[in-house]
Design an enzyme around this catalytic site. Structure first.
Site, PDB file in Angstrom:
ATOM      1  N   ALA A 160       0.825  -1.211   0.000  1.00  0.00           N
ATOM      2  CA  ALA A 160       0.000   0.000   0.000  1.00  0.00           C
ATOM      3  C   ALA A 160       0.859   1.260   0.000  1.00  0.00           C
ATOM      4  O   ALA A 160       0.647   2.179  -0.804  1.00  0.00           O
ATOM      5  CB  ALA A 160      -0.944  -0.004   1.203  1.00  0.00           C
ATOM      6  N   GLU A 161       1.846   1.326   0.892  1.00  0.00           N
ATOM      7  CA  GLU A 161       2.678   2.528   0.965  1.00  0.00           C
ATOM      8  C   GLU A 161       3.529   2.692  -0.283  1.00  0.00           C
ATOM      9  O   GLU A 161       3.722   3.806  -0.776  1.00  0.00           O
ATOM     10  CB  GLU A 161       3.568   2.532   2.205  1.00  0.00           C
ATOM     11  CG  GLU A 161       4.342   3.832   2.322  1.00  0.00           C
ATOM     12  CD  GLU A 161       4.970   4.080   3.679  1.00  0.00           C
ATOM     13  OE1 GLU A 161       5.713   5.064   3.786  1.00  0.00           O
ATOM     14  OE2 GLU A 161       4.724   3.302   4.619  1.00  0.00           O
ATOM     15  N   GLY A 162       4.027   1.584  -0.809  1.00  0.00           N
ATOM     16  CA  GLY A 162       4.821   1.671  -2.032  1.00  0.00           C
ATOM     17  C   GLY A 162       4.022   2.242  -3.192  1.00  0.00           C
ATOM     18  O   GLY A 162       4.497   3.111  -3.922  1.00  0.00           O
TER      19      GLY A 162
ATOM     20  N   SER B 294       3.309   5.973  -2.597  1.00  0.00           N
ATOM     21  CA  SER B 294       4.538   6.747  -2.767  1.00  0.00           C
ATOM     22  C   SER B 294       4.921   6.888  -4.234  1.00  0.00           C
ATOM     23  O   SER B 294       5.393   7.951  -4.666  1.00  0.00           O
ATOM     24  CB  SER B 294       5.689   6.102  -1.986  1.00  0.00           C
ATOM     25  OG  SER B 294       5.439   6.192  -0.603  1.00  0.00           O
TER      26      SER B 294
END
Length: 139
Positions: free
Chosen positions: A55-57, A60
């Site tokens: 999710a964060e990747g 970002s």
């Protein structure tokens, strides 16, 4: 695959360990997937930490597409609710911009299994460091 040319060669060692495959990256949306195999907790289920990494990747990378190759991004907040287990196949994530401002962008990320069932619902806020003289391209 719809990924900006300047992303060629851009990779994260953690994403590589997870086997993340990028499918699409724009400032408003990023799509990628990772295999369940090799990314499980001791009981054979997709690891919640893998959900957070995917999710964060994706958020970002969408934010990086917003600021361009001369900008930088940093995740500042993550919230993830793990909804159901995945035992095999792939987990696919879709990060969709909720709002992109001058210095912060917030993305909603839905992770689903091969059957289309939602495995995780996440929200990520990313700090945007724009190149000098660059303004927001979306709102």
């Amino acid at each position: 695959m719809n990924v900006p040319d300047w992303f060629a060669g851009l990779s994260s060692p953690l994403d590589e360990k997870l086997g993340v495959e990028l499918l699409e990256v724009t400032p408003n949306r990023a799509v990628g997937r990772a295999p369940v195999a090799g990314n499980t907790q001791p009981f054979g289920l997709w690891h919640g930490g893998a959900s957070c990494v995917l999710a964060e990747g994706l958020a970002s990378l969408a934010a990086a597409a917003e600021v361009g190759p001369r900008g930088a991004v940093t995740g500042v907040d993550i919230n993830a609710t793990h909804l159901r287990p995945a035992r095999e196949g792939w987990v696919t994530g879709v990060a969709t911009a909720i709002r992109i401002g001058g210095t912060l962008a917030t993305y909603d990320i839905s992770l689903t299994d091969d059957a289309g069932e939602q495995v995780c619902a996440a929200r990520i806020t990313v700090y945007l460091k724009r190149a000098p003289g660059a303004g927001a391209t979306t709102s």
